[in-house]
Design an enzyme around this catalytic site. Structure first.
Site, PDB file in Angstrom:
ATOM      1  N   CYS A  81     -45.580  17.467  15.146  1.00 16.07           N
ATOM      2  CA  CYS A  81     -46.914  16.978  14.753  1.00 16.07           C
ATOM      3  C   CYS A  81     -48.047  17.621  15.562  1.00 16.07           C
ATOM      4  O   CYS A  81     -49.213  17.517  15.190  1.00 16.07           O
ATOM      5  CB  CYS A  81     -46.963  15.460  14.854  1.00 16.07           C
ATOM      6  SG  CYS A  81     -45.826  14.694  13.684  1.00 16.07           S
ATOM      7  N   HIS A 124     -54.287  13.590  14.688  1.00 18.70           N
ATOM      8  CA  HIS A 124     -53.110  13.727  13.822  1.00 18.70           C
ATOM      9  C   HIS A 124     -52.893  12.376  13.136  1.00 18.70           C
ATOM     10  O   HIS A 124     -52.968  11.322  13.768  1.00 18.70           O
ATOM     11  CB  HIS A 124     -51.897  14.105  14.669  1.00 18.70           C
ATOM     12  CG  HIS A 124     -50.607  13.860  13.971  1.00 18.70           C
ATOM     13  ND1 HIS A 124     -50.327  14.417  12.748  1.00 18.70           N
ATOM     14  CD2 HIS A 124     -49.529  13.104  14.301  1.00 18.70           C
ATOM     15  CE1 HIS A 124     -49.134  14.007  12.358  1.00 18.70           C
ATOM     16  NE2 HIS A 124     -48.630  13.214  13.278  1.00 18.70           N
ATOM     17  N   ASN A 174     -48.060  10.776   6.799  1.00 18.59           N
ATOM     18  CA  ASN A 174     -48.016  11.702   7.929  1.00 18.59           C
ATOM     19  C   ASN A 174     -47.444  13.035   7.420  1.00 18.59           C
ATOM     20  O   ASN A 174     -46.284  13.096   7.029  1.00 18.59           O
ATOM     21  CB  ASN A 174     -47.122  11.098   9.023  1.00 18.59           C
ATOM     22  CG  ASN A 174     -46.960  11.995  10.236  1.00 18.59           C
ATOM     23  OD1 ASN A 174     -47.231  13.197  10.189  1.00 18.59           O
ATOM     24  ND2 ASN A 174     -46.495  11.425  11.334  1.00 18.59           N
TER      25      ASN A 174
HETATM   26  C1  LIG Z   1     -42.256   2.913  12.615  1.00 19.59           C
HETATM   27  C2  LIG Z   1     -43.166   1.717  12.864  1.00 19.59           C
HETATM   28  C3  LIG Z   1     -44.175   1.608  11.745  1.00 19.59           C
HETATM   29  C4  LIG Z   1     -42.289   0.486  12.879  1.00 19.59           C
HETATM   30  O1  LIG Z   1     -43.119  -0.631  13.149  1.00 19.59           O
HETATM   31  P1  LIG Z   1     -42.617  -1.755  14.168  1.00 19.59           P
HETATM   32  O2  LIG Z   1     -43.635  -2.816  14.150  1.00 19.59           O
HETATM   33  O3  LIG Z   1     -42.316  -1.077  15.456  1.00 19.59           O
HETATM   34  O4  LIG Z   1     -41.341  -2.270  13.454  1.00 19.59           O
HETATM   35  P2  LIG Z   1     -39.851  -2.331  14.001  1.00 19.59           P
HETATM   36  O5  LIG Z   1     -39.257  -0.952  14.046  1.00 19.59           O
HETATM   37  O6  LIG Z   1     -39.830  -3.150  15.252  1.00 19.59           O
HETATM   38  O7  LIG Z   1     -39.188  -3.106  12.834  1.00 19.59           O
HETATM   39  C5  LIG Z   1     -39.579  -4.434  12.498  1.00 19.59           C
HETATM   40  C6  LIG Z   1     -38.733  -4.880  11.326  1.00 19.59           C
HETATM   41  O8  LIG Z   1     -39.160  -4.195  10.143  1.00 19.59           O
HETATM   42  C7  LIG Z   1     -38.044  -3.577   9.513  1.00 19.59           C
HETATM   43  N1  LIG Z   1     -38.485  -2.349   8.849  1.00 19.59           N
HETATM   44  C8  LIG Z   1     -38.487  -1.090   9.317  1.00 19.59           C
HETATM   45  N2  LIG Z   1     -38.979  -0.250   8.395  1.00 19.59           N
HETATM   46  C9  LIG Z   1     -39.295  -0.993   7.311  1.00 19.59           C
HETATM   47  C10 LIG Z   1     -39.828  -0.715   6.048  1.00 19.59           C
HETATM   48  N3  LIG Z   1     -40.172   0.529   5.680  1.00 19.59           N
HETATM   49  N4  LIG Z   1     -40.046  -1.736   5.196  1.00 19.59           N
HETATM   50  C11 LIG Z   1     -39.728  -2.995   5.534  1.00 19.59           C
HETATM   51  N5  LIG Z   1     -39.190  -3.335   6.710  1.00 19.59           N
HETATM   52  C12 LIG Z   1     -38.979  -2.348   7.595  1.00 19.59           C
HETATM   53  C13 LIG Z   1     -37.078  -3.324  10.626  1.00 19.59           C
HETATM   54  O9  LIG Z   1     -35.764  -3.218  10.120  1.00 19.59           O
HETATM   55  C14 LIG Z   1     -37.253  -4.552  11.483  1.00 19.59           C
HETATM   56  O10 LIG Z   1     -36.533  -5.624  10.903  1.00 19.59           O
HETATM   57  P3  LIG Z   1     -35.792  -6.715  11.834  1.00 19.59           P
HETATM   58  O11 LIG Z   1     -36.915  -7.345  12.626  1.00 19.59           O
HETATM   59  O12 LIG Z   1     -35.170  -7.598  10.847  1.00 19.59           O
HETATM   60  O13 LIG Z   1     -34.869  -5.929  12.688  1.00 19.59           O
HETATM   61  C15 LIG Z   1     -43.899   1.833  14.228  1.00 19.59           C
HETATM   62  O14 LIG Z   1     -42.977   1.731  15.268  1.00 19.59           O
HETATM   63  C16 LIG Z   1     -44.663   3.105  14.362  1.00 19.59           C
HETATM   64  O15 LIG Z   1     -45.585   3.350  13.640  1.00 19.59           O
HETATM   65  N6  LIG Z   1     -44.300   3.958  15.340  1.00 19.59           N
HETATM   66  C17 LIG Z   1     -44.887   5.252  15.478  1.00 19.59           C
HETATM   67  C18 LIG Z   1     -44.216   6.170  14.505  1.00 19.59           C
HETATM   68  C19 LIG Z   1     -44.926   7.467  14.323  1.00 19.59           C
HETATM   69  O16 LIG Z   1     -46.124   7.529  14.360  1.00 19.59           O
HETATM   70  N7  LIG Z   1     -44.137   8.525  14.093  1.00 19.59           N
HETATM   71  C20 LIG Z   1     -44.646   9.812  13.862  1.00 19.59           C
HETATM   72  C21 LIG Z   1     -45.057  10.395  15.166  1.00 19.59           C
HETATM   73  S1  LIG Z   1     -45.861  11.873  14.997  1.00 19.59           S
END
Ligand SMILES: CC(C)(COP(=O)(O)OP(=O)(O)OC[C@H]1O[C@@H](n2cnc3c(N)ncnc32)[C@H](O)[C@@H]1OP(=O)(O)O)[C@@H](O)C(=O)NCCC(=O)NCCS
Length: 333
Positions: free
Chosen positions: A114, A260, A290
């Site tokens: 990224c 980004h 993204n």
């Molecule tokens: C990925 C991201 C959105 C996940 O959000 P979060 O609040 O951390 O969510 P979690 O991973 O803790 O998951 C919470 C719950 O949602 C669920 N979940 C994950 N993806 C899901 C989706 N697409 N739809 C529905 N539920 C989802 C998980 O399984 C988890 O369920 P559980 O509580 O029953 O275990 C977040 O961590 C994020 O944005 N991180 C940065 C990622 C990023 O920017 N990457 C690119 C970098 S350049």
């Protein structure tokens, strides 16, 4: 002194719009979950047989070259960032060079995830400042819809990513008041496995391991979303402040921050840390998700098209991504 300045911007996104609702046919997810956690409403997916990573990059580049008032033949060097090339090797920069009819000029293949575009921009800037080249094309292009795992098992990653391409033409200038002021590059490989695809690399003993790669999900993106989020918000602010300090500016001097497009919550957090009003931060993740190396040039081009980047403005580009990598560029437009 010779400096570099951006004289043309362009982008291309595939026609096919994939909404959050569309994704519910492949995985257990909801529009509400995706919007709340990421800000994304839709993304674009390439059309097989029509778009390739290189063809999208070519379209974006042609637009940037035309807006710079140049011909493709004016380009002396291509710096091309992608983590999703059409072939494992060579990179798509070579295929794009061929499509543009620029056989013979140098192509630098950059990955850097990224942060790829800001790294590529920095490379181009150095080549221009040393006097080696006067006109360099910088590109970010990604087709990510083919490798994301669209089943429920891959939903935390799959909902985030989209396809697209963006390009910028950099030209030499003597005008110290309108130029790329500085670029700042960082990485910390200790966190490499927090966001990565293992295969097909050299981390296995033999080629015969292909079945094992598939069975073990080696082609899937592994992402520790929480770790990425926590590091991103710290590094974004750090690298923006570094760019400001290097040039004697403060955050209130920024006219537009183009981060980004990783996640709207990350951008919002950074905006608040930097004490910037909403109109000074470019967000288009709602429409494209993204797009990794393409995200900054797409966002910058759209901002420019919307009249949000004007001559004399102080524009800051900032990126964070897998590696971990993070980088910024400060530009006096
Ligand atoms: C990925 C991201 C959105 C996940 O959000 P979060 O609040 O951390 O969510 P979690 O991973 O803790 O998951 C919470 C719950 O949602 C669920 N979940 C994950 N993806 C899901 C989706 N697409 N739809 C529905 N539920 C989802 C998980 O399984 C988890 O369920 P559980 O509580 O029953 O275990 C977040 O961590 C994020 O944005 N991180 C940065 C990622 C990023 O920017 N990457 C690119 C970098 S350049």
């Amino acid at each position: 002194m010779t400096y570099s300045t951006i004289t043309g911007l362009g982008f291309y996104v595939p026609e096919k719009v994939v909404t959050n609702q569309d994704l519910t046919q492949y995985m257990e997810t909801s529009d509400e979950w995706i919007r709340e956690r990421t800000g994304i409403q839709q993304r674009r997916y390439f059309e097989y047989g029509k778009d390739t990573n290189a063809s999208m990059a070519t379209a974006a580049s042609r637009m940037a070259i035309e807006r710079a008032g140049l011909q493709p033949s004016d380009i002396e060097l291509i710096v091309f960032a992608t983590i999703t090339p059409d072939y494992f090797f060579p990179g798509s920069g070579f295929l794009m060079q061929r499509e543009l009819g620029l056989e013979g000029i140098g192509v630098i293949d950059v990955r850097n995830q990224c942060s790829g575009f800001v790294y590529a921009l920095s490379i181009a800037d150095q080549f221009i400042k040393t006097g080696m080249y006067k006109t360099v094309l910088v590109v970010g292009s990604e087709i990510q819809s083919t490798w994301v795992n669209k089943s429920t098992a891959g939903r935390n990653v799959a909902v985030i990513f989209g396809d697209g391409a963006g390009a910028a033409v950099l030209q030499a200038t003597q005008d110290a008041d309108h130029r790329i002021l500085s670029t700042h590059l960082h990485a910390d490989g200790r966190h490499a496995e927090e966001l990565y695809i293992r295969d097909p690399g050299s981390s296995r003993p033999t080629r015969a391991a292909t079945k094992e790669m598939v069975d073990e999900g080696g082609f899937d993106v592994v992402m520790n979303g929480n770790a990425v989020f926590k590091h991103a918000v710290v590094r974004f602010a750090e690298v923006i402040n570094e760019a400001l300090a290097a040039n004697g500016y403060r955050s209130e001097d920024i006219n537009l921050l183009v981060p980004h497009q990783a996640n709207i919550r990350i951008s919002d957090y950074v905006r608040q840390q930097m004490n910037l009003p909403e109109e000074k931060v470019m967000n288009n993740i709602q429409h494209y998700g993204n797009t990794t190396a393409a995200s900054i040039p797409i966002a910058l081009t759209e901002a420019w098209e919307q009249g949000r980047v004007k001559r004399g403005d102080l524009v800051c580009l900032a990126a964070f991504g897998s590696g971990f990598t993070w980088a910024s560029a400060l530009i006096k437009w």
